[in-house]
Design an enzyme around this catalytic site. Structure first.
Site, PDB file in Angstrom:
ATOM      1  N   HIS A 326       0.848  -1.188   0.000  1.00 18.61           N
ATOM      2  CA  HIS A 326       0.000   0.000   0.000  1.00 18.61           C
ATOM      3  C   HIS A 326       0.883   1.238   0.000  1.00 18.61           C
ATOM      4  O   HIS A 326       2.017   1.205   0.477  1.00 18.61           O
ATOM      5  CB  HIS A 326      -0.921   0.003   1.230  1.00 18.61           C
ATOM      6  CG  HIS A 326      -1.977   1.059   1.187  1.00 18.61           C
ATOM      7  ND1 HIS A 326      -1.796   2.299   1.738  1.00 18.61           N
ATOM      8  CD2 HIS A 326      -3.218   1.065   0.632  1.00 18.61           C
ATOM      9  CE1 HIS A 326      -2.892   3.028   1.529  1.00 18.61           C
ATOM     10  NE2 HIS A 326      -3.763   2.309   0.866  1.00 18.61           N
ATOM     11  N   ASP A 387      -7.946  -4.915  -0.430  1.00 19.34           N
ATOM     12  CA  ASP A 387      -8.392  -5.664  -1.606  1.00 19.34           C
ATOM     13  C   ASP A 387      -8.113  -7.157  -1.489  1.00 19.34           C
ATOM     14  O   ASP A 387      -8.763  -7.959  -2.168  1.00 19.34           O
ATOM     15  CB  ASP A 387      -7.713  -5.126  -2.869  1.00 19.34           C
ATOM     16  CG  ASP A 387      -8.123  -3.702  -3.189  1.00 19.34           C
ATOM     17  OD1 ASP A 387      -9.332  -3.422  -3.137  1.00 19.34           O
ATOM     18  OD2 ASP A 387      -7.248  -2.873  -3.470  1.00 19.34           O
TER      19      ASP A 387
END
Length: 451
Positions: A326, A387
């Site tokens: 991320h 996700d």
């Protein structure tokens, strides 16, 4: 045939006209992707709405990885989620109130606000007809077109006063679930030849349950399905002003454009596979791994395959493990942690514990593979992002893949609206206009007859 050749000829010129030497970015101190050299985002604005925390900056300027935190109006998302779960209620409506107003509602305010959302959820006749006529293969595209068409039905579409912005925000937030549900049901009917179900939203149930009802019918979901979907919507509702789609909404809002144009722009941004479409990439990868990994409990087999993936030898040969890493979070993504908690409970209800255990092992070995990768350009601590588990959760709930990214939009519309309201109401605001340095050389004009 001539037209096709012309298109080919023009497209070939792009090879040269779009070429920019990498060293020029360093020479002119360009922040590519609005990122600093340490991969942190370039500070371009201030906000009171959301905060994404993944590291601490030490006195010497270096970054210290820490467990991730996500704050809504200063309140830890863990507290918002666990409070709703403890009280055995849904929490998305409370989060909407908090993000739009800046305050937590009391019981009476929450009841009234939730009722107002439910009553605003039903679509006008012309909107239903528009969705039916639009059809199309991509619900995000249908959602954007429907939002733009709503401009024509609004009696005050260009009014940017606080009252009107709040009215428009509540109306859009309430209607997104119905638009998406209608668009999906039309899609499954027109493109897949299945029965057409048009279910009117109920006035006395939560947004999460209404969405499941409109997609699957009253007997198509469990109480746990509702709670997990509500959680997913809470954790996707806001993520600071720096994510691509929210920044898009703020950039367009800074021009003074109408709400519908700005929100449609945010939808266009979220539609991209590097943003809202990322959970679909994870789902495809997981399905592939289920087939090629012969022993779901064998860490070494998984390690070996991940090394080959990172070396661009297998799968899509892009050298990526989707759902890992991320831009801000380092040690952990709080959204993934919360979703993983509920995924475990949901997997037990659905009899899919083996898949959940496989997912956990994949997460562990993927982080190991990336952090121990040989000849890596940078050594950055990574973690599973939201996700990684979201697609698995949606699949267990029984949601079709076509609504995965629209579901993200259905949640993030809250943050978009909150940031739009802030962008148009803070002092000293100005149109957002970054700079691009032109590096081309002057070219002398040649007349048409001399070319």
């Amino acid at each position: 045939m001539k037209d096709q050749f012309m298109i080919y000829k023009l497209s070939e010129t792009v090879k040269l006209t779009s070429k920019i030497d990498t060293e020029l970015f360093e020479k002119f101190n360009v922040k590519r992707g609005l990122r600093n050299s340490d991969h942190t985002g370039v500070l371009v604005g201030l906000t009171n709405i959301g905060d994404v925390v993944g590291y601490e900056r030490l006195d010497n300027g270096s970054l210290k990885p820490i467990p991730g935190k996500l704050l809504y109006r200063g309140i830890d998302i863990d507290d918002l989620v666990h409070s709703a779960q403890k009280e055995k209620r849904t929490g998305f409506e409370e989060v909407i109130y908090l993000l739009l107003s800046g305050n937590l509602p009391d019981k009476e305010e929450l009841t009234q606000f939730s009722r107002m959302l439910c009553e605003s959820m039903a679509l006008e006749k012309q909107t239903k007809i528009a969705i039916i006529e639009l059809e199309g293969q991509d619900i995000m595209n249908i959602l954007a077109r429907t939002v733009l068409e709503m401009y024509t039905y609004d009696p005050e579409p260009d009014d940017t006063s606080r009252d009107n912005l709040m009215r428009q925000s509540i109306d859009l937030i309430a209607k997104f679930p119905a638009i998406i549900a209608y668009a999906y049901n039309i899609l499954r009917h027109s493109a897949k030849g299945q029965s057409l179900h048009i279910r009117h939203p109920n006035d006395d149930i939560s947004i999460a349950e209404n969405f499941l009802y409109m997609i699957k019918g009253s007997k198509g979901y469990t109480d746990l399905d509702v709670r997990v979907l509500d959680l997913a919507m809470i954790i996707h509702a806001e993520h600071g002003g720096g994510n691509n789609s929210t920044f898009t909404v703020r950039v367009t809002s800074s021009t003074g454009t109408d709400t519908y144009s700005s929100i449609a722009a945010g939808i266009g941004s979220l539609k991209g596979p590097l943003h809202g479409g990322a959970n679909l990439q994870v789902g495809k990868m997981i399905n592939h791994l289920k087939e090629v990994i012969t022993d779901w409990t064998d860490a070494k087999e998984i390690d070996d395959y991940f090394v080959r993936m990172l070396n661009k030898e297998v799968y899509d040969e892009k050298g990526l493990i989707y759902g890992i890493g991320h831009a801000v979070y380092t040690v952990s993504d709080p959204r993934a942690v919360l979703l993983k908690e509920m995924a475990k409970e949901l997997a037990k209800e659905k009899g899919r514990e083996a898949e959940f255990e496989f997912m956990q092992l994949l997460e562990e070995r993927a982080v190991y593979a990336i952090t121990h990768r040989k000849n890596a350009k940078t050594k950055k601590q990574v973690c599973a992002n939201v996700d990684f588990y979201s697609g698995f959760v949606y699949d267990m709930i029984g949601l079709p893949r076509e609504v995965y990214t629209p579901l993200f939009a259905m949640s993030r519309i809250v943050g978009w609206c909150a940031h739009r309201i802030e962008e148009l109401n803070f002092d000293d605001r100005r149109i957002i206009r970054p700079a691009y340095k032109n590096i081309s050389e002057p070219v002398k004009f040649t007349s048409l007859k001399e070319r």
